[in-house]
Structure formats: C-alpha cells, structure tokens
Design a protein around this motif. Sequence first.
Motif, mmCIF file in Angstrom:
data_model
loop_
_atom_site.group_PDB
_atom_site.id
_atom_site.type_symbol
_atom_site.label_atom_id
_atom_site.label_comp_id
_atom_site.label_asym_id
_atom_site.label_seq_id
_atom_site.Cartn_x
_atom_site.Cartn_y
_atom_site.Cartn_z
ATOM 1 N N ASP A 134 0.820 -1.215 0.000
ATOM 2 C CA ASP A 134 0.000 0.000 0.000
ATOM 3 C C ASP A 134 0.848 1.257 0.000
ATOM 4 O O ASP A 134 0.415 2.292 -0.524
ATOM 5 C CB ASP A 134 -0.920 0.007 1.223
ATOM 6 N N MET A 135 2.030 1.188 0.594
ATOM 7 C CA MET A 135 2.896 2.367 0.612
ATOM 8 C C MET A 135 3.255 2.804 -0.805
ATOM 9 O O MET A 135 3.422 3.997 -1.076
ATOM 10 C CB MET A 135 4.178 2.063 1.405
ATOM 11 N N VAL A 136 3.331 1.844 -1.704
ATOM 12 C CA VAL A 136 3.609 2.163 -3.108
ATOM 13 C C VAL A 136 2.317 2.465 -3.855
ATOM 14 O O VAL A 136 2.175 3.511 -4.494
ATOM 15 C CB VAL A 136 4.361 1.002 -3.785
ATOM 16 N N SER A 137 1.335 1.576 -3.737
ATOM 17 C CA SER A 137 0.116 1.713 -4.543
ATOM 18 C C SER A 137 -0.745 2.897 -4.126
ATOM 19 O O SER A 137 -1.485 3.446 -4.949
ATOM 20 C CB SER A 137 -0.711 0.423 -4.472
ATOM 21 N N LYS A 138 -0.651 3.328 -2.866
ATOM 22 C CA LYS A 138 -1.460 4.450 -2.389
ATOM 23 C C LYS A 138 -0.707 5.778 -2.402
ATOM 24 O O LYS A 138 -1.197 6.782 -1.887
ATOM 25 C CB LYS A 138 -1.964 4.171 -0.964
ATOM 26 N N GLY A 139 0.505 5.777 -2.945
ATOM 27 C CA GLY A 139 1.224 7.026 -3.150
ATOM 28 C C GLY A 139 2.059 7.531 -1.996
ATOM 29 O O GLY A 139 2.592 8.645 -2.055
ATOM 30 N N ALA A 140 2.218 6.741 -0.946
ATOM 31 C CA ALA A 140 2.967 7.215 0.220
ATOM 32 C C ALA A 140 4.450 7.398 -0.085
ATOM 33 O O ALA A 140 5.048 8.410 0.279
ATOM 34 C CB ALA A 140 2.786 6.250 1.390
ATOM 35 N N MET A 141 5.053 6.426 -0.745
ATOM 36 C CA MET A 141 6.481 6.533 -1.043
ATOM 37 C C MET A 141 6.743 7.658 -2.041
ATOM 38 O O MET A 141 7.745 8.368 -1.932
ATOM 39 C CB MET A 141 7.016 5.199 -1.558
ATOM 40 N N GLN A 142 5.841 7.814 -3.001
ATOM 41 C CA GLN A 142 5.986 8.905 -3.954
ATOM 42 C C GLN A 142 5.961 10.250 -3.231
ATOM 43 O O GLN A 142 6.757 11.147 -3.534
ATOM 44 C CB GLN A 142 4.855 8.850 -4.994
ATOM 45 N N ALA A 143 5.029 10.380 -2.267
ATOM 46 C CA ALA A 143 4.918 11.634 -1.516
ATOM 47 C C ALA A 143 6.144 11.879 -0.650
ATOM 48 O O ALA A 143 6.644 13.009 -0.568
ATOM 49 C CB ALA A 143 3.657 11.604 -0.653
ATOM 50 N N LEU A 144 6.647 10.824 -0.001
ATOM 51 C CA LEU A 144 7.844 10.970 0.824
ATOM 52 C C LEU A 144 9.031 11.440 -0.010
ATOM 53 O O LEU A 144 9.757 12.371 0.373
ATOM 54 C CB LEU A 144 8.184 9.637 1.501
ATOM 55 N N LEU A 145 9.223 10.812 -1.159
ATOM 56 C CA LEU A 145 10.343 11.192 -2.024
ATOM 57 C C LEU A 145 10.192 12.602 -2.567
ATOM 58 O O LEU A 145 11.170 13.357 -2.666
ATOM 59 C CB LEU A 145 10.471 10.203 -3.177
ATOM 60 N N LYS A 146 8.966 12.978 -2.922
ATOM 61 C CA LYS A 146 8.722 14.330 -3.429
ATOM 62 C C LYS A 146 9.076 15.356 -2.364
ATOM 63 O O LYS A 146 9.727 16.379 -2.640
ATOM 64 C CB LYS A 146 7.253 14.475 -3.830
ATOM 65 N N LEU A 147 8.687 15.103 -1.123
ATOM 66 C CA LEU A 147 8.967 16.045 -0.051
ATOM 67 C C LEU A 147 10.459 16.054 0.295
ATOM 68 O O LEU A 147 11.017 17.110 0.619
ATOM 69 C CB LEU A 147 8.127 15.713 1.186
ATOM 70 N N VAL A 148 11.102 14.885 0.234
ATOM 71 C CA VAL A 148 12.556 14.848 0.425
ATOM 72 C C VAL A 148 13.234 15.733 -0.610
ATOM 73 O O VAL A 148 14.136 16.522 -0.284
ATOM 74 C CB VAL A 148 13.094 13.403 0.321
ATOM 75 N N GLU A 149 12.803 15.615 -1.849
ATOM 76 C CA GLU A 149 13.375 16.438 -2.918
ATOM 77 C C GLU A 149 13.147 17.922 -2.645
ATOM 78 O O GLU A 149 14.064 18.743 -2.794
ATOM 79 C CB GLU A 149 12.753 16.054 -4.253
ATOM 80 N N ASP A 150 11.942 18.272 -2.222
ATOM 81 C CA ASP A 150 11.633 19.674 -1.926
ATOM 82 C C ASP A 150 12.472 20.192 -0.765
ATOM 83 O O ASP A 150 13.006 21.309 -0.819
ATOM 84 C CB ASP A 150 10.147 19.832 -1.593
ATOM 85 N N CYS A 151 12.594 19.385 0.290
ATOM 86 C CA CYS A 151 13.352 19.805 1.468
ATOM 87 C C CYS A 151 14.850 19.881 1.184
ATOM 88 O O CYS A 151 15.567 20.663 1.815
ATOM 89 C CB CYS A 151 13.101 18.843 2.638
ATOM 90 N N SER A 152 15.321 19.066 0.251
ATOM 91 C CA SER A 152 16.757 19.015 -0.021
ATOM 92 C C SER A 152 17.248 20.255 -0.759
ATOM 93 O O SER A 152 18.452 20.502 -0.820
ATOM 94 C CB SER A 152 17.103 17.770 -0.849
ATOM 95 N N VAL A 153 16.321 21.029 -1.299
ATOM 96 C CA VAL A 153 16.711 22.275 -1.971
ATOM 97 C C VAL A 153 17.351 23.232 -0.983
ATOM 98 O O VAL A 153 18.308 23.945 -1.297
ATOM 99 C CB VAL A 153 15.478 22.936 -2.630
ATOM 100 N N VAL A 154 16.833 23.237 0.247
ATOM 101 C CA VAL A 154 17.402 24.063 1.314
ATOM 102 C C VAL A 154 17.697 23.150 2.497
ATOM 103 O O VAL A 154 16.819 22.863 3.299
ATOM 104 C CB VAL A 154 16.444 25.192 1.744
ATOM 105 N N ILE A 155 18.915 22.666 2.587
ATOM 106 C CA ILE A 155 19.325 21.802 3.701
ATOM 107 C C ILE A 155 19.470 22.661 4.954
ATOM 108 O O ILE A 155 20.108 23.711 4.926
ATOM 109 C CB ILE A 155 20.672 21.108 3.416
ATOM 110 N N PRO A 156 18.885 22.237 6.088
ATOM 111 C CA PRO A 156 19.049 22.994 7.325
ATOM 112 C C PRO A 156 20.515 23.160 7.700
ATOM 113 O O PRO A 156 21.303 22.227 7.570
ATOM 114 C CB PRO A 156 18.308 22.136 8.366
ATOM 115 N N ASN A 157 20.872 24.334 8.141
ATOM 116 C CA ASN A 157 22.234 24.609 8.588
ATOM 117 C C ASN A 157 22.489 23.860 9.895
ATOM 118 O O ASN A 157 21.763 24.058 10.875
ATOM 119 C CB ASN A 157 22.403 26.120 8.807
#
Length: 223
Positions: A134-157
């Motif tokens: 379900d983590m794959v079929s319901k979009g959870a992993m996709q959402a986690l990776l998308k947010l990781v990508e978004d957060c990685s643009v500005v890495i916390p100091n």
Amino acid sequence: MNFNHTQDFYEHIKGADILEHLKGFLTHEDPNIRAKACSALGNMCRHNSYFYSLLVRINHLVDRCSDGDKRTRKFACFAIGNAAYHNDFFYEELRRCIPQLANLLLSEEEDKTKANASGALSNLVRNSNKLCQDMVSKGAMQALLKLVEDCSVVIPNPSRKDAISESPLKILLFALYKMCTHAPCRQFLRTSDRYPVLGNLRESGDDTISEYASAILKKTAQS
C-alpha cells in the motif's frame, strides 16, 4: 507520586471509563476538543500497547487526518503514529489512512504535521510487511520522495538547531529507511526518477542526513 507511566497508572485511566468519551470527542463540533482528543489518545498509546485492545476500533481517528482543522490533523497524525508503533494490532484498520497521510505530505501543512505524518507512515511498516504494498500503490512513497526532494533544496544549517528540529527531512529519510526493509519498497525507490536526490544528500554537510541517505542507498542495493 511519580507513576512513571506504570501499568498501575494506566489501570486508573481504564477504571475512569473515559475511553468512549474520548472517542466521542473525536467528532465533536469544537475543533479544539477534537484536537485535544487526538492528542490524548496519542499520549495514551505512546509508551506501550496497553490501551490498544481497549480502544478496539479507531475509525474516527483515521478520519481526523482529513479534518478541516489543522491542529486536529497534526495531532491525528501523532496519535496514528503511536497507535502503530508497538505492534501491528491496528494495521488493517489504519490501512485506509495511508493515502490521507500521503496527501498531507504534499499539502500546505505545518512542518510538524508533515513530520508526524512521515513518522506515522514509518511506523505502519515497523512491525510487519502487511502494508508495504500500500505504501507504493497508495502514493505514500511517492509523496515521501517528493517532499525529500523539496526539502533538499534548502538543507538545514547544522549550526541552527532550531531549523533542523523544524525541518521534516530527517524524519522523511528515516521513514524511507524503514520502508526499505521491505522488497517492494526497495524496488520502487530504485526505479524512481527522484532516487538520485538520495545520492546528493550523502554530501549534505549534516552528519545525520548523510548517514540516513547512505543507509537507504545501501539498503536499496539489496535484492
């Protein structure tokens, strides 16, 4: 007296017969009461699974993930994470919250809500593989990776502890690491267009972020 979360203390709560009232408060018209009910249930499930069998059904708690009130959504994610932490007793019932948690990751939510949602997803694969498909079929992993990508643009100091504590990035990576215990999740990560962001995070400059990213890459190298 310091009960220190002992079973005796839990038995006093059980004896007060408040669980049905708390579950009723989850649908109260006042959003503050709904939020506090979620918080209370989350704390009751925080330290062990004593209350799991007493709660029996938690459908209304799942519904609060899409509540109209942002504080209620935040505490619902917290409560679901704790309801899934100690064992897989509620996994089947919590299955339907996976797309709701994924949606919160992609919505305009507070970072704390996103962190709570990530933690809940992590705990939903912690104790068994029942929900990994379900983590794959319901979009959870996709959402986690998308947010990781978004957060990685500005890495916390690393020198700004407040920024690190507010960012959900570490919890996102930890959730992905836990999911990589299961083959379907590893396979999805390896084939995702966003997989390369994990390689970039190894050079983030933050030791914990680098370690998590490296651990995920090592896990996904397994068959």
